[in-house]
Design an enzyme around this catalytic site. Structure first.
Site, short mmCIF file in Angstrom:
data_model
loop_
_atom_site.label_atom_id
_atom_site.label_comp_id
_atom_site.label_asym_id
_atom_site.label_seq_id
_atom_site.Cartn_x
_atom_site.Cartn_y
_atom_site.Cartn_z
NE ARG A 1 -4.25 -1.52 1.60
CZ ARG A 1 -5.47 -1.87 2.32
NH1 ARG A 1 -5.16 -1.94 3.72
NH2 ARG A 1 -6.44 -2.78 2.22
CE LYS B 1 -12.15 -7.17 7.12
NZ LYS B 1 -11.53 -6.26 6.38
N GLY C 1 -7.31 -6.71 1.39
CA GLY C 1 -6.07 -6.61 2.21
C GLY C 1 -5.39 -7.73 2.23
N GLY D 1 -13.37 -4.21 1.04
CA GLY D 1 -14.71 -3.81 1.30
C GLY D 1 -15.13 -2.97 -0.02
#
Ligand code: ADP
Ligand code: MG
Length: 394
Positions: free
Chosen positions: A34, A199, A346, A369
């Site tokens: 990132r 998640k 991620g 997301g």
């Protein structure tokens, strides 16, 4: 929509919202992807003679002690090396220290403020897009550039809040993400989505939309077990989202030709030993941690014939070598496909990169997301505000 290239940046204080939400262990950055992805926009702003103020969040800051773990200081050090320019780190998110540092800036200087989510400690000001906070941060600059794709679907003070009050645009990273993800809006078919990860409650609600858009939805990772349980299988100690059982059963019925579940699982009782089990053989004290070889073969049949593939979520607990085979095999199969291959998330991006498949993919999105929201076709809140022509005044 305005872009960074639409503005004259010379001598301007340019606030760039980056996504430096990198994995950190004991103060060491485990994956710098990132940070690397943010360089293009920062370098461009420097070339144009801007004074650059960088903002980013990291992790979730819930208690005082999270501050030590989630300080952006290591990011400033990494950035300094990559830019070959000392990035001034200010260990505050507001106040005199911040303002003095900004006042002293010369063109091409770069300042990184502390983790925006430190503002979540007293009333979640950042995450709830507190108006005064967004306004304050906006007051520190002349132009706002959003280059943080990972939070582009959320309304936070450091993205929507600032953009409400300042001339705004998107950076090169966000521009690239939108261009690549656009390929999933009108996909070449068959279009297969692989959904994994842990998640569960965040993602499971999207199964409806994903199954609607794709020809096949292959479900693995921690995500698979709530579906398997809802189909009547014993999942032992595997991760479960109890509240979604009914929904999963409904999805399996509605999309019985599209949703493909694992047929075998790698289970363990102690994380050290591993056993292959058919899904009807899992025992009470076993945890499912990876998809098994027969599932890999099954998924391969769908992936091989696909012209577009989207992967979101690792297929197992890949951080432990014992349980990374499924993710590795699926990455290998996807990498051999000649079509469009997009990866989002991620942890998925980390998995694909650490397993050596990054270069073989069409695009690796920095947002999990956010990429899912994009596919869902829902407005991305921090982009909508940039599209607005009218801004509030201070
Ligand atoms: P992303 O960040 O790519 O959106 P998630 O955050 O949803 O993905 O999930 C990533 C995590 O899921 C990884 O840490 C991985 O270890 C975990 N995971 C995958 N499969 C399992 C499983 N069967 N049981 C527990 N955790 C799993
Ligand atoms: Mg994750």
């Amino acid at each position: 929509m305005k872009k960074i290239t639409d503005y004259n940046l010379e001598n301007k204080k340019v606030i760039i919202r980056c996504d430096f939400n990198v994995p950190i262990q004991n103060g060491k950055i485990m994956d710098e992807t990132r940070i690397k992805e943010s360089l293009k926009t920062i370098k461009y702003a420097r070339e144009k003679g801007a004074k650059i103020i960088l903002l980013s969040h990291m992790g979730r800051v819930k208690e005082e002690k999270d501050k030590e773990k989630y300080t952006l200081k290591p990011v400033a050090e990494s950035l300094s090396k990559k830019l070959r320019k000392k990035v001034i780190f200010v260990d505050q998110t507001r106040g005199e220290k911040v303002e003095n540092a900004i006042n002293k800036m010369k063109p091409k200087d770069v300042i990184l403020l502390e983790n925006t989510r430190f503002e979540d400690l007293n009333g979640e000001l950042e995450s709830n897009n507190d108006e005064a906070l967004g306004k304050y941060w906006a007051s520190l600059g002349d132009i706002f550039i959003n280059d943080a794709f990972g939070t582009i679907h959320r309304s936070h003070a450091s993205n929507v809040g600032i953009a409400t009050y300042l001339k705004s645009g998107i950076g090169f990273l966000v521009e690239k993400e939108l261009k690549e993800l656009e390929k999933l809006n009108n996909p070449k078919r068959p279009y297969t989505i692989v959904l994994g990860g842990a998640k569960i409650s965040d993602k499971i609600g999207l199964v409806n939309v994903l199954a609607e858009k794709a020809d096949y939805l292959l479900i693995g990772g921690g995500m698979a077990f709530t579906f398997l349980k809802s189909a009547g299988f014993n999942i032992g100690m595997s991760v479960l989202d109890k509240d979604s059982l009914e929904f999963c059963a409904e999805m399996l019925k509605k999309y019985e030709d599209k949703i493909i579940l694992p047929i075998d699982i790698i289970v363990s009782k102690d994380m050290k030993t591993k056993t292959e089990r058919f899904i009807n053989e899992i025992e009470e004290d076993e945890t499912g941690l990876d998809i098994g070889p027969k599932t890999v073969k099954l998924f391969k049949q769908y992936l091989e014939s696909s012209k577009t593939i989207f992967l979101n979520g690792p297929l197992g607990y890949f951080e432990n070598e014992n349980f990374q085979n499924g993710t590795k095999q699926i990455c290998q199969i996807i990498s051999e496909n000649k079509g469009i291959k997009i990866v989002g998330g991620g942890d998925t991006a980390s998995a694909v990169t650490s397993l050596g498949y990054a270069k073989k993919m069409t695009h690796i999105s920095t947002g999990g997301g956010a990429s899912l929201k994009f596919i869902e076709g829902k407005p991305l809140k921090a982009l909508e505000i940039i599209k607005w022509k009218i801004k509030k005044v201070f």
